[in-house]
Design a protein around this motif. Structure first.
Motif, mmCIF file in Angstrom:
data_model
loop_
_atom_site.group_PDB
_atom_site.id
_atom_site.type_symbol
_atom_site.label_atom_id
_atom_site.label_comp_id
_atom_site.label_asym_id
_atom_site.label_seq_id
_atom_site.Cartn_x
_atom_site.Cartn_y
_atom_site.Cartn_z
ATOM 1 N N GLY A 181 -6.916 9.825 8.933
ATOM 2 C CA GLY A 181 -6.710 9.687 7.496
ATOM 3 C C GLY A 181 -7.107 10.959 6.766
ATOM 4 N N THR A 182 -6.887 10.980 5.451
ATOM 5 C CA THR A 182 -7.253 12.160 4.677
ATOM 6 C C THR A 182 -8.450 11.880 3.778
ATOM 7 O OG1 THR A 182 -4.869 12.561 4.689
ATOM 8 C CG2 THR A 182 -6.205 14.153 3.515
ATOM 9 N N SER A 183 -8.799 10.601 3.635
ATOM 10 C CA SER A 183 -10.040 10.269 2.928
ATOM 11 C C SER A 183 -11.209 10.276 3.916
ATOM 12 C CB SER A 183 -9.923 8.898 2.262
ATOM 13 O OG SER A 183 -9.660 7.897 3.231
ATOM 14 N N ASP A 184 -10.933 10.682 5.141
ATOM 15 C CA ASP A 184 -11.931 10.602 6.219
ATOM 16 C C ASP A 184 -13.148 11.506 6.021
ATOM 17 O OD1 ASP A 184 -9.940 9.054 7.249
ATOM 18 O OD2 ASP A 184 -9.693 10.144 9.124
ATOM 19 N N LEU A 216 -2.012 6.847 9.960
ATOM 20 C CA LEU A 216 -2.575 7.264 8.668
ATOM 21 C C LEU A 216 -2.049 8.623 8.188
ATOM 22 C CD1 LEU A 216 -6.265 5.976 8.801
ATOM 23 C CD2 LEU A 216 -4.230 4.838 7.954
ATOM 24 N N SER A 217 -2.504 8.993 6.993
ATOM 25 C CA SER A 217 -1.837 10.074 6.257
ATOM 26 C C SER A 217 -1.871 11.450 6.916
ATOM 27 C CB SER A 217 -2.410 10.161 4.848
ATOM 28 O OG SER A 217 -3.804 10.334 4.897
ATOM 29 N N SER A 225 -2.063 1.516 0.055
ATOM 30 C CA SER A 225 -3.077 2.569 -0.064
ATOM 31 C C SER A 225 -2.938 3.358 -1.358
ATOM 32 C CB SER A 225 -2.877 3.515 1.121
ATOM 33 O OG SER A 225 -3.516 4.740 0.918
ATOM 34 N N TRP A 241 -4.074 12.163 -5.036
ATOM 35 C CA TRP A 241 -4.462 10.754 -5.142
ATOM 36 C C TRP A 241 -5.325 10.547 -6.386
ATOM 37 C CZ3 TRP A 241 -6.159 10.005 0.705
ATOM 38 C CH2 TRP A 241 -5.011 10.049 1.500
ATOM 39 N N TYR A 272 3.120 9.081 5.091
ATOM 40 C CA TYR A 272 2.382 7.825 5.089
ATOM 41 C C TYR A 272 2.473 7.140 3.708
ATOM 42 C CZ TYR A 272 -1.901 4.916 4.977
ATOM 43 O OH TYR A 272 -2.804 3.902 4.824
HETATM 44 N N1 SER Z 1 -7.504 6.284 3.939
HETATM 45 C C1 SER Z 1 -6.143 6.470 4.280
HETATM 46 C C2 SER Z 1 -5.838 7.852 4.664
HETATM 47 O O1 SER Z 1 -6.616 8.707 4.360
HETATM 48 C C3 SER Z 1 -5.311 6.149 3.103
HETATM 49 O O2 SER Z 1 -4.931 4.843 3.161
HETATM 50 O O3 SER Z 1 -4.820 8.072 5.245
#
Ligand code: SER
Length: 339
Positions: free
Chosen positions: A205-208, A80-81, A124, A301, A154
């Motif tokens: 990930g970065t949306s985590d 992930l990113s 994504s 994003w 990513y």
């Molecule tokens: N949720 C993913 C991320 O944050 C993006 O696909 O890397």
């Protein structure tokens, strides 16, 4: 006779967990699960076989072809990113060469079977890259062809693999003497927003920040949210994400006008996320401690995506809006999980 199977790579990841649970309920579905770590014990009796191995291991993939007739590939394995930025070249190998290996395997399988093999690929919102917050606000809901300038390894990998999929679907070995124009890989991709599962926590990930905030609150742990309160991106709960993968895979090809589809459910700010979590878990100790580098990634994003093509072509519609996501799925399931 070789068994007809569905191959899932990255099977032990967040999406893998959700997908195995859903596909295993379908009659006559034999699942071969592949991951670099052993499959979660809770999932083992839901699959025909699980294999510990790497998508870069050509010998392993070769053996898979010998032993199984693969009808559908869900290629979920990916770095992930955020994690990818710590070793971009390694991430590139896994994300791009891994996908290439699986596409190649799909071609080979389709040649044996005399029919195309479905290749379902999760892309994504990271495939987008919007340069400034002003542009992001003005862009609103972006369509698939806009702002394709990802700023992460990513995101670049995802965007390129979408193109690879299109190439394998439509132009593979176009100059070969024996090229008959027959389709071999039936490539279908979805650009997912940030995903939130009640059962698993994301890794790398970065949306985590969304799911991490929620899980930390339920566990009674302190959490530092790494983006500013006003940060906004689209999110979706895992049951809707899995529903989308399965729906797209089942759609008649002649209805599909694209290879890559946006889908979304709800866009909320980190502050709104915080407010919902705090209302459910009043004791939660959540602070905002901005990590500027990760903030920049999330800022690039889109705040929302236009998913009208998915709605038109394969009747996409999420079951969970924001309220239902938290009230009927996330909060009760997470409470139960950490009780
Ligand atoms: N949720 C993913 C991320 O944050 C993006 O696909 O890397």
């Amino acid at each position: 006779m070789r068994q007809k199977v569905v191959l899932i790579t990255g099977a032990n990841g967040e999406m893998g967990h959700g997908l195995i649970q859903v596909l295993s309920k379908q009659a006559d579905t034999n699942i071969v699960a592949l991951d670099v770590v052993p499959l979660d014990r809770a999932l083992r009796n839901l699959v025909s076989t699980y294999i510990v191995g790497d998508v870069l291991d050509q010998m392993l993939l070769g053996r898979l072809v010998v032993e199984h007739e693969i009808a559908i590939i869900y290629h979920l394995a990916s770095i992930l990113s955020t994690k990818a930025e710590y070793n971009p070249e390694t991430a590139h190998r896994i994300n791009v060469e891994g996908t290439l290996n699986l596409l190649r395997l799909a071609v080979e399988q389709s040649q044996w079977q005399g029919e195309s093999v479905k290749f379902i690929y999760p892309s994504s919102i990271a495939a987008y890259g919007i340069p400034t917050l002003k542009d992001k606000a003005e862009a609103g809901a972006v369509v698939e062809s806009d702002w394709n300038f990802p700023t992460t390894m990513y995101g670049c990998n995802k965007l390129y693999c979408e193109h690879l999929g299109r190439y394998y679907n439509s132009h593979y070995r176009q100059l070969a003497a024996d090229h008959d124009g027959k389709q071999t890989v039936d490539f279908r991709a979805i650009r997912f927003p940030g995903l939130i599962s009640a059962e698993t926590v994301p890794t790398g990930g970065t949306s985590d920040y969304g799911p991490e905030m929620l899980h930390a609150a339920a566990r009674g742990e302190e959490y530092n949210c790494f983006v500013r309160p006003e940060t906004i991106i689209p999110f979706m709960v895992m049951p809707d994400a899995i529903k989308a993968l399965v729906c797209l895979a089942a759609s008649p090809k002649n209805r599909l006008s694209k290879f890559v589809y946006n889908i979304t459910s709800f866009s909320i700010t980190a502050q709104q996320f915080f407010d919902i979590v705090k209302a459910a878990f009043p004791e939660a100790k959540i602070h905002f401690a901005v990590d500027e580098a990760r903030q920049k990634i999330v800022d690039s994003w889109p705040e929302c995506v236009d998913d009208s093509a998915a709605r038109n072509d394969w009747d996409w519609s999420p079951d969970y809006d924001c309220e239902r996501s938290f009230e009927e799925y996330l909060i009760p399931a997470i409470r139960k999980r950490y009780q």
